[in-house]
Design an enzyme around this catalytic site. Structure first.
Site, mmCIF file in Angstrom:
data_model
loop_
_atom_site.group_PDB
_atom_site.id
_atom_site.type_symbol
_atom_site.label_atom_id
_atom_site.label_comp_id
_atom_site.label_asym_id
_atom_site.label_seq_id
_atom_site.Cartn_x
_atom_site.Cartn_y
_atom_site.Cartn_z
ATOM 1 N N GLU A 1 0.827 -1.216 0.000
ATOM 2 C CA GLU A 1 0.000 0.000 0.000
ATOM 3 C C GLU A 1 0.856 1.258 0.000
ATOM 4 O O GLU A 1 0.407 2.323 0.419
ATOM 5 C CB GLU A 1 -0.956 0.006 1.214
ATOM 6 N N HIS B 1 -2.459 1.434 8.552
ATOM 7 C CA HIS B 1 -3.613 0.731 7.983
ATOM 8 C C HIS B 1 -3.797 -0.580 8.718
ATOM 9 O O HIS B 1 -2.815 -1.277 9.001
ATOM 10 C CB HIS B 1 -3.368 0.459 6.496
ATOM 11 N N HIS C 1 -6.980 -3.958 9.640
ATOM 12 C CA HIS C 1 -8.257 -4.582 9.338
ATOM 13 C C HIS C 1 -9.077 -4.657 10.626
ATOM 14 O O HIS C 1 -9.367 -5.751 11.121
ATOM 15 C CB HIS C 1 -8.021 -5.955 8.721
ATOM 16 N N GLU D 1 -16.118 9.980 24.107
ATOM 17 C CA GLU D 1 -14.819 10.547 23.717
ATOM 18 C C GLU D 1 -14.659 10.783 22.208
ATOM 19 O O GLU D 1 -13.784 11.531 21.794
ATOM 20 C CB GLU D 1 -13.694 9.586 24.133
ATOM 21 N N HIS E 1 -12.909 -3.785 3.945
ATOM 22 C CA HIS E 1 -11.467 -4.017 3.960
ATOM 23 C C HIS E 1 -10.822 -3.545 5.274
ATOM 24 O O HIS E 1 -10.211 -4.357 5.969
ATOM 25 C CB HIS E 1 -10.829 -3.315 2.754
HETATM 26 O O1 2HA Z 1 -0.714 -5.503 3.444
HETATM 27 O O2 2HA Z 1 -3.541 -4.950 4.294
HETATM 28 O O3 2HA Z 1 -4.360 -3.668 2.150
HETATM 29 C C1 2HA Z 1 -1.878 -6.164 3.208
HETATM 30 C C2 2HA Z 1 -3.003 -5.225 3.258
HETATM 31 C C3 2HA Z 1 -3.406 -4.633 1.990
HETATM 32 ZN ZN ZN Z 2 -5.482 -4.139 4.046
#
Ligand code: 2HA
Ligand code: ZN
Length: 278
Positions: A122, A145, A147, A175, A216
Site C-alpha cells: 500500500e 492501515h 483490518h 470521547e 477491507h
Molecule cells: O498488506 O492490508 O491492504 C496487506 C493489506 C493490503
Molecule cells: Zn489491508
C-alpha cells in the site's frame, strides 16, 4: 558493517515503536496474515546514529507514481507480504528503512527488508497520504492501515454515507467527537494496492485523519505512533459498541446532537459541519 553497528539499530526508538505497534495490532486481531501496514516519517537526525545513509543503499525499488514532494525523506515501513505476527522475532526481515530517491520515482532500501523484501503493497496510498497530511499538519508523521474487525463489519450493515458513519461513531462513545471531530472519510470499494485507491484515500485525508475502506479496513494518520494507534483504537471501540448495541436490540436512547455539541464546546473542538442537526 560491524556487528556492533548492525545491532545498534535495535535500540532506535523509531524501530521499537514500529515493533510495538505491529505487535499490538496483531494482538488485537486487526492484522491477520499479512494484513495491515505502517509507514513512519523519520527525520534524518533520527536515522544518522544508526547508519551511514550515503553508503548503505542496498537496493533501489521503482515506483509508478510521482513522490517527488517527498524526495530525500526517510520512512520506517512494514514489508509487503510480511506478517505482523512475526515482526518482533525478526524485525530486519519484516520492517525496513527507506529513502525516497531524488526524482521521486523510486525508493532506496537503507536497512531491513532482508530476503529481497520490498515496502508495503500500500505504499502509493501511504506516500500520497503523507503528502496530504503534511500539507494540513507540519507535525504529521504516521500512516497506519489495519483490518479493524468491527469497523469492517459496520461497512456491511451501516450506511456508507460518511456523515451517517461519523455520526454513529460519535454517538457510541462520549470521547469520539473529541478524538476525531473531523469525522471519518469513506471511499468506494476499490482494488487495494493501486494508485487509484491511494488517490481516493488521499483526497479524503485532506480533511480527515481516518478513512474507511469498505469491506477491507481503515487508514489513520497522526503526528505520533501513539496518537495514530489511539485514533484507530477509538473508532474501532465505537464500532464494537455499535455491534453490541445492535446485538442487544438497537438504541433506546443516545447522546443527543445538543450533547455532542456541548462536548465539542467543552473540549474546544469544532465538529465537522453537516453532521449535527441543531
Ligand atoms: O498488506 O492490508 O491492504 C496487506 C493489506 C493490503
Ligand atoms: Zn489491508
Amino acid at each position: 558493517m560491524s556487528m556492533t553497528l548492525r545491532n545498534l539499530i535495535y535500540t532506535a526508538p523509531f524501530l521499537q515503536e514500529m515493533i510495538e505497534a505491529t505487535a499490538n495490532l496483531y494482538r488485537l486481531g486487526w492484522d491477520e496474515r499479512n494484513g495491515g501496514n505502517i509507514s513512519y516519517l523519520l527525520n534524518e537526525y533520527e536515522v544518522l546514529p544508526y547508519m551511514d545513509v550515503d553508503k548503505v543503499i542496498r537496493r533501489t525499488v521503482p515506483m509508478n507514481f510521482d513522490a517527488s514532494e517527498l524526495a530525500g525523506r526517510y520512512f520506517a515501513v512494514t514489508g509487503s507480504g510480511k506478517y505482523f505476527k512475526n515482526v518482533k522475532e525478526d524485525p530486519a526481515s519484516n520492517l525496513g528503512v527507506i529513502r525516497i530517491a531524488a526524482d521521486g520515482k523510486s525508493y532506496e532500501i537503507l536497512w531491513g527488508l532482508e530476503d529481497g523484501g520490498v515496502a508495503t503493497s500500500e505504499l502509493p496510498t501511504h506516500l500520497m497520504n503523507h503528502m496530504k497530511r503534511l500539507a494540513a499538519d507540519k507535525n504529521h508523521r504516521v500512516i497506519m492501515h489495519c483490518h479493524a474487525t468491527n469497523l469492517i463489519a459496520m461497512t456491511f450493515t451501516h450506511s456508507l454515507k460518511e456523515e451517517d458513519f461519523t455520526k454513529t461513531l460519535w454517538e457510541m462513545c462520549t470521547e469520539c467527537i473529541v478524538v476525531f471531530p473531523d469525522g471519518v472519510g469513506v471511499i468506494p470499494w476499490i482494488i487495494p494496492g493501486t494508485n487509484e485507491i491511494g488517490e481516493a484515500t488521499a483526497e479524503k485525508m485532506e480533511n480527515v485523519r481516518l478513512v474507511v475502506w469498505p469491506h477491507h479496513g481503515i487508514f489513520g494518520a497522526g503526528a505520533t505512533m501513539d496518537e495514530t494507534f489511539g485514533l484507530i483504537e477509538t473508532a474501532e471501540k465505537a464500532a464494537q459498541v455499535y455491534t453490541i448495541v445492535c446485538a442487544q436490540g438497537g438504541k433506546k436512547q443516545t447522546i443527543t446532537d445538543q450533547q455532542l455539541q456541548d462536548l465539542a464546546d467543552a473540549f474546544k473542538v469544532v465538529p465537522r459541519p453537516g453532521i449535527l442537526n441543531l
